[in-house]
Design a protein around this motif. Sequence first.
Motif, PDB file in Angstrom:
ATOM      1  N   CYS A  73       0.850  -1.212   0.000  1.00 30.04           N
ATOM      2  CA  CYS A  73       0.000   0.000   0.000  1.00 30.04           C
ATOM      3  C   CYS A  73       0.879   1.254   0.000  1.00 30.04           C
ATOM      4  O   CYS A  73       0.610   2.217  -0.716  1.00 30.04           O
ATOM      5  N   TRP A  74       1.928   1.233   0.822  1.00 35.70           N
ATOM      6  CA  TRP A  74       2.854   2.377   0.864  1.00 35.70           C
ATOM      7  C   TRP A  74       3.444   2.644  -0.516  1.00 35.70           C
ATOM      8  O   TRP A  74       3.503   3.780  -0.978  1.00 35.70           O
ATOM      9  N   TYR A  75       3.890   1.576  -1.188  1.00 33.09           N
ATOM     10  CA  TYR A  75       4.507   1.752  -2.504  1.00 33.09           C
ATOM     11  C   TYR A  75       3.548   2.463  -3.455  1.00 33.09           C
ATOM     12  O   TYR A  75       3.917   3.416  -4.146  1.00 33.09           O
ATOM     13  N   LEU A  76       2.297   1.991  -3.479  1.00 32.08           N
ATOM     14  CA  LEU A  76       1.313   2.581  -4.401  1.00 32.08           C
ATOM     15  C   LEU A  76       1.015   4.036  -4.052  1.00 32.08           C
ATOM     16  O   LEU A  76       0.798   4.864  -4.930  1.00 32.08           O
ATOM     17  N   ALA A  77       0.994   4.350  -2.770  1.00 36.25           N
ATOM     18  CA  ALA A  77       0.457   5.642  -2.315  1.00 36.25           C
ATOM     19  C   ALA A  77       1.508   6.734  -2.176  1.00 36.25           C
ATOM     20  O   ALA A  77       1.146   7.909  -2.016  1.00 36.25           O
TER      21      ALA A  77
END
Lengths: 204, 204
Positions: A73-77
């Motif tokens: 999720c961190w990578y995407l956001a």
Amino acid sequence: MDRLILHEDPRSGNCYKIRLTAALLGLPLERRFYDIMKGETRTPQFIEQVNANGRIPVLQVGDRFLPESNAACWYLAEGGPLIPADRFDRADMLRWMFFEQYSHEPNIATLRHWLRYVGEANLSEAQRGQIMAKRAGGEAALQLMDEHLGGRDWLVGHDVTLADIALYAYTHVCEAGGFRLRDYQAVCRWLDRIAGLPGYVPMD
Amino acid sequence: MDRLILHEDPRSGNCYKIRLTAALLGLPLERRFYDIMKGETRTPQFIEQVNANGRIPVLQVGDRFLPESNAACWYLAEGGPLIPADRFDRADMLRWMFFEQYSHEPNIATLRHWLRYVGEANLSEAQRGQIMAKRAGGEAALQLMDEHLGGRDWLVGHDVTLADIALYAYTHVCEAGGFRLRDYQAVCRWLDRIAGLPGYVPMD
């Protein structure tokens, strides 16, 4: 951004977090399905090529593989509106995401898995011996969230962040693990708030 | 940066992570001590003022409180050399930090706590029933790290990051939980590498 492929079991809340994050951000995400009940993430091929830890979800970014739902999720956001601009708030968002993996998921998601998918009759003695502790731990996690959300709309700052998405995933289906959402009224209102976000997608 | 105060029990590897991060970065950190064996983090005052979750560590930043060890390390390290500059590597660092809290700490730190501090004779039946699963889970985590570190110096990229610090904390004292470090040779070399870093401080 590189081509994004989610290796997932759609029954898993951890996988759903990533799908919901991508949906809220409008990012295209291909999906590859595995049945964890049939051991499809423990095959030599999966261990070798996708995740040595034998677990889903894994976010594939081009030809690189990223396990751990909250890291994906961190990578995407990163760089977008789901991560706070303030330094303390950003760390505080991660605080709730680590809380989710340590104090929430192992209690609430595990009881849901045991009671809904494995079946109480099929649990081992060791698993059966943990039910009471996991029940108490899950209730404590929901209670803590309920008190925190009593006077605010979102877990961190003044807008939705990854902390909300991470904790939404298993909270909104916690009744399958024997928890009672009606005991947590601020949590219920917060769940409705998330389900009303533009771009929201439900769990399959 | 605001005044930094670490609320901690020095026997806790989770607290030590934050102290080691601050030391490697040269950041001054005041310390407040609590004895978790005496319930000093479950008092009404602690719950009210420091952490509603009743746990240490908590990093106090000015008058704000940040629970969860890995979130506190992130706060201290942001913008500095312990977090990779590359976007995928940064998420991959978080991957290992979530792995630490989900697959490593609940097995290795918990067995260390039970065997070294609580004492095997004082464990409940439910705890005793979990020892074998936690032993297997801890060994799997160490094995995964050992294979990953077989061909590289650090968990992520080409330099030390918070992933190394987070996983160092309980790995280097895992023998107190009944694990055998000599079974994991690449892990042993990596532990030496961390202990040799400029600014390194040992656990109390």
